[in-house]
Design a protein around this motif. Structure first.
Motif, PDB file in Angstrom:
ATOM      1  N   ALA A   1       0.834  -1.208   0.000  1.00  0.00           N
ATOM      2  CA  ALA A   1       0.000   0.000   0.000  1.00  0.00           C
ATOM      3  C   ALA A   1       0.864   1.253   0.000  1.00  0.00           C
ATOM      4  O   ALA A   1       0.590   2.217  -0.736  1.00  0.00           O
ATOM      5  N   ALA A   2       1.931   1.234   0.806  1.00  0.00           N
ATOM      6  CA  ALA A   2       2.840   2.389   0.851  1.00  0.00           C
ATOM      7  C   ALA A   2       3.534   2.581  -0.500  1.00  0.00           C
ATOM      8  O   ALA A   2       3.689   3.720  -0.974  1.00  0.00           O
ATOM      9  N   GLN A   3       3.943   1.486  -1.128  1.00  0.00           N
ATOM     10  CA  GLN A   3       4.586   1.574  -2.440  1.00  0.00           C
ATOM     11  C   GLN A   3       3.632   2.153  -3.479  1.00  0.00           C
ATOM     12  O   GLN A   3       4.029   2.963  -4.330  1.00  0.00           O
ATOM     13  N   LEU A   4       2.359   1.735  -3.420  1.00  0.00           N
ATOM     14  CA  LEU A   4       1.369   2.237  -4.369  1.00  0.00           C
ATOM     15  C   LEU A   4       1.135   3.733  -4.173  1.00  0.00           C
ATOM     16  O   LEU A   4       1.046   4.491  -5.148  1.00  0.00           O
ATOM     17  N   ILE A   5       1.052   4.161  -2.924  1.00  0.00           N
ATOM     18  CA  ILE A   5       0.825   5.578  -2.628  1.00  0.00           C
ATOM     19  C   ILE A   5       1.987   6.423  -3.142  1.00  0.00           C
ATOM     20  O   ILE A   5       1.800   7.509  -3.697  1.00  0.00           O
ATOM     21  N   GLN A   6       3.210   5.910  -2.970  1.00  0.00           N
ATOM     22  CA  GLN A   6       4.416   6.645  -3.384  1.00  0.00           C
ATOM     23  C   GLN A   6       4.787   6.389  -4.842  1.00  0.00           C
ATOM     24  O   GLN A   6       5.823   6.850  -5.312  1.00  0.00           O
ATOM     25  N   ASN A   7       3.930   5.638  -5.546  1.00  0.00           N
ATOM     26  CA  ASN A   7       4.165   5.295  -6.953  1.00  0.00           C
ATOM     27  C   ASN A   7       5.503   4.570  -7.141  1.00  0.00           C
ATOM     28  O   ASN A   7       6.231   4.798  -8.105  1.00  0.00           O
ATOM     29  N   GLN A   8       5.811   3.669  -6.192  1.00  0.00           N
ATOM     30  CA  GLN A   8       7.074   2.926  -6.223  1.00  0.00           C
ATOM     31  C   GLN A   8       6.865   1.422  -6.342  1.00  0.00           C
ATOM     32  O   GLN A   8       7.826   0.653  -6.233  1.00  0.00           O
ATOM     33  N   PHE A   9       5.631   1.006  -6.570  1.00  0.00           N
ATOM     34  CA  PHE A   9       5.374  -0.437  -6.683  1.00  0.00           C
ATOM     35  C   PHE A   9       6.030  -0.978  -7.954  1.00  0.00           C
ATOM     36  O   PHE A   9       5.906  -0.401  -9.031  1.00  0.00           O
ATOM     37  N   ASP A  10       6.746  -2.078  -7.821  1.00  0.00           N
ATOM     38  CA  ASP A  10       7.452  -2.703  -8.953  1.00  0.00           C
ATOM     39  C   ASP A  10       7.109  -4.190  -8.957  1.00  0.00           C
ATOM     40  O   ASP A  10       7.432  -4.921  -8.016  1.00  0.00           O
ATOM     41  N   TRP A  11       6.490  -4.638 -10.045  1.00  0.00           N
ATOM     42  CA  TRP A  11       6.071  -6.045 -10.133  1.00  0.00           C
ATOM     43  C   TRP A  11       7.238  -7.008  -9.998  1.00  0.00           C
ATOM     44  O   TRP A  11       7.079  -8.136  -9.526  1.00  0.00           O
ATOM     45  N   ARG A  12       8.428  -6.576 -10.419  1.00  0.00           N
ATOM     46  CA  ARG A  12       9.577  -7.483 -10.376  1.00  0.00           C
ATOM     47  C   ARG A  12       9.875  -7.952  -8.959  1.00  0.00           C
ATOM     48  O   ARG A  12      10.397  -9.048  -8.755  1.00  0.00           O
ATOM     49  N   GLU A  13       9.549  -7.113  -7.977  1.00  0.00           N
ATOM     50  CA  GLU A  13       9.776  -7.485  -6.586  1.00  0.00           C
ATOM     51  C   GLU A  13       8.903  -8.663  -6.169  1.00  0.00           C
ATOM     52  O   GLU A  13       9.242  -9.412  -5.256  1.00  0.00           O
ATOM     53  N   TYR A  14       7.775  -8.827  -6.846  1.00  0.00           N
ATOM     54  CA  TYR A  14       6.775  -9.791  -6.384  1.00  0.00           C
ATOM     55  C   TYR A  14       6.576 -10.980  -7.323  1.00  0.00           C
ATOM     56  O   TYR A  14       6.105 -12.030  -6.894  1.00  0.00           O
ATOM     57  N   LEU A  15       6.924 -10.819  -8.590  1.00  0.00           N
ATOM     58  CA  LEU A  15       6.773 -11.943  -9.510  1.00  0.00           C
ATOM     59  C   LEU A  15       7.751 -13.065  -9.193  1.00  0.00           C
ATOM     60  O   LEU A  15       7.584 -14.195  -9.626  1.00  0.00           O
ATOM     61  N   SER A  16       8.806 -12.736  -8.441  1.00  0.00           N
ATOM     62  CA  SER A  16       9.804 -13.745  -8.064  1.00  0.00           C
ATOM     63  C   SER A  16       9.798 -13.958  -6.550  1.00  0.00           C
ATOM     64  O   SER A  16      10.831 -14.163  -5.932  1.00  0.00           O
ATOM     65  N   PHE A  17       8.643 -13.896  -5.944  1.00  0.00           N
ATOM     66  CA  PHE A  17       8.511 -14.075  -4.501  1.00  0.00           C
ATOM     67  C   PHE A  17       8.901 -15.509  -4.136  1.00  0.00           C
ATOM     68  O   PHE A  17       8.356 -16.467  -4.679  1.00  0.00           O
ATOM     69  N   THR A  18       9.897 -15.676  -3.254  1.00  0.00           N
ATOM     70  CA  THR A  18      10.406 -17.003  -2.884  1.00  0.00           C
ATOM     71  C   THR A  18      10.555 -17.103  -1.374  1.00  0.00           C
ATOM     72  O   THR A  18      11.096 -16.195  -0.746  1.00  0.00           O
TER      73      THR A  18
END
Length: 396
Positions: free
Chosen positions: A89-106
């Motif tokens: 939520a904080a990343q979305l508010i700050q326009n810093q959300f990056d899918w790459r951080e989450y597509l490789s969630f391990t």
């Protein structure tokens, strides 16, 4: 049997209790106006909310999506995913959300939280699964194993030897361990540039500046075999199959492995061109003979390839190419297989073939072509300019 039912009943009770906790947690998230909700999908937890389009998506605006984090559906997992919801939520508010951080969630970790081995494994999967590489999976696999994996293994070794180094410091140390102005240094820098981009990691020093000057200077310094030397070396190869491979490489400027992945029907019909198949490193392209008379000299209309494993489910393009190099060495060929390719390229320059056409036939970009063969191209262009000036002076 009763024990099995007892365990099943316990799991149902546990999940019912967890679902009730999820409802309570979602109420807190809603009250905080975070815009995300937790879902249980079997034995895993996920987030759902309005997220930016995924990489490669045709959508342009954020829309409702699921963020599958692989977090287990347990009490501890619920606490973890609630924290992840706040971070997202904080990343979305700050326009810093990056899918790459989450597509490789391990292992419940975002990409930036993973250890180096996990990050490299995620990078490999991303590399192999890129849509544009799906056209030629064999070439993609070869590129990874020969041009990326060796330098990432070296990075892992250096990071293990010096655990106090940051990842950025380990990258630079790895680059500096490879000779300057070498092909290896260039490939290493290309690999780490792509790896850093995948990790969204900012490198303070541009790796392009550290790659050195490999390219034009190296090719200029290479002493290429003369036409007569090429003909003489062919005559000394005792095996007809490997004579055929040598002759094809000399006449068509092929890469080592490409000889085994060509449509040669045109030769049988008396034509002077062949088609390199799409299974090769750079995909399908047409190549013409330079010199055409070498087709007869090397008896290339009589197709006689040596027995080499070419099934890409059992081998790789690199292994096929290494087999060619080994045979050249075995028969005492006094230059490398790639020298035949370079000699072909220089021959086309002397014939005045367009750089764009020659680059296409070699299966690489015009930029690579002009950089690699800069010396000969410059000589050709200067000679053409001189000839044109002399004609004007003479009124021709």
């Amino acid at each position: 049997m009763l024990y099995r039912f007892g365990v099943s009943g316990f799991l149902r009770s546990h999940m019912a209790d967890l679902d009730a906790r999820i409802v309570q947690t979602n109420q807190r998230l809603k009250a905080a106006q975070l815009g995300l909700q937790i879902e249980r999908r079997g034995v895993k937890l996920a987030l759902r909310g309005t997220l930016p389009p995924r990489p490669g998506s045709s959508k342009l605006r954020p829309y409702q999506q699921r963020l599958s984090l692989g977090i287990p559906a347990t009490t501890a997992g619920l606490k973890q995913i609630e924290q992840e919801a706040k971070i997202v939520a904080a990343q979305l508010i700050q326009n810093q959300f990056d899918w790459r951080e989450y597509l490789s969630f391990t292992d419940g970790k975002r990409l930036s939280q993973q250890d180096l081995s996990q990050q490299i494994a995620a990078f490999e999967q991303d590399f192999l699964n890129q849509p544009e590489r799906a056209i030629n999976p064999a070439a993609t696999k070869t590129t990874w194993s020969s041009a990326y994996a060796p330098y990432l293994r070296k990075l892992s070794a250096i990071a293990a030897e010096s655990p106090t180094l940051t990842l950025i410091e380990a990258i630079y140390k790895t680059v500096e361990s490879i000779p300057l102005n070498s092909r290896s240094r260039q490939l290493c820098c290309t690999t780490f540039s792509a790896f850093a981009e995948f990790l969204n990691l900012t490198l303070p020093k541009d790796l392009k500046k550290l790659s050195g000057g490999y390219g034009a200077s190296k090719t200029q310094a290479r002493t290429l075999p003369s036409d007569q030397e090429i003909l003489s070396a062919w005559e000394k190869i005792p095996n007809p199959g490997w004579q055929f491979v040598y002759g094809m490489m000399a006449t068509f400027g092929l890469r080592n492995h490409e000889v085994f992945y060509c449509n040669l029907n045109g030769l049988k019909r008396g034509e002077t061109s062949i088609e390199v198949l799409p299974t090769t490193k750079t995909g399908s392209h047409q190549v013409w003979a330079f010199y055409p008379e070498w087709i007869e000299t090397f008896n290339l209309r009589e197709i006689q390839l040596p027995p080499v494993e070419t099934d890409l489910n059992k081998t790789t393009l690199r292994q096929v190419g290494q087999r060619v190099t080994a045979q050249f060495r075995r028969y005492g060929v006094p230059f490398s297989p790639y020298d035949l390719r370079h000699a072909w390229a220089v021959r086309t320059i002397h014939f005045g073939l367009s750089d764009t056409v020659a680059a296409k036939m070699m299966g690489h970009s015009v930029l690579v072509h002009t950089r690699t063969y800069h010396q000969w191209i410059t000589q050709r262009d200067q000679q053409m300019a001189v000839d044109h000036a002399l004609k004007r002076m003479r009124g021709e």
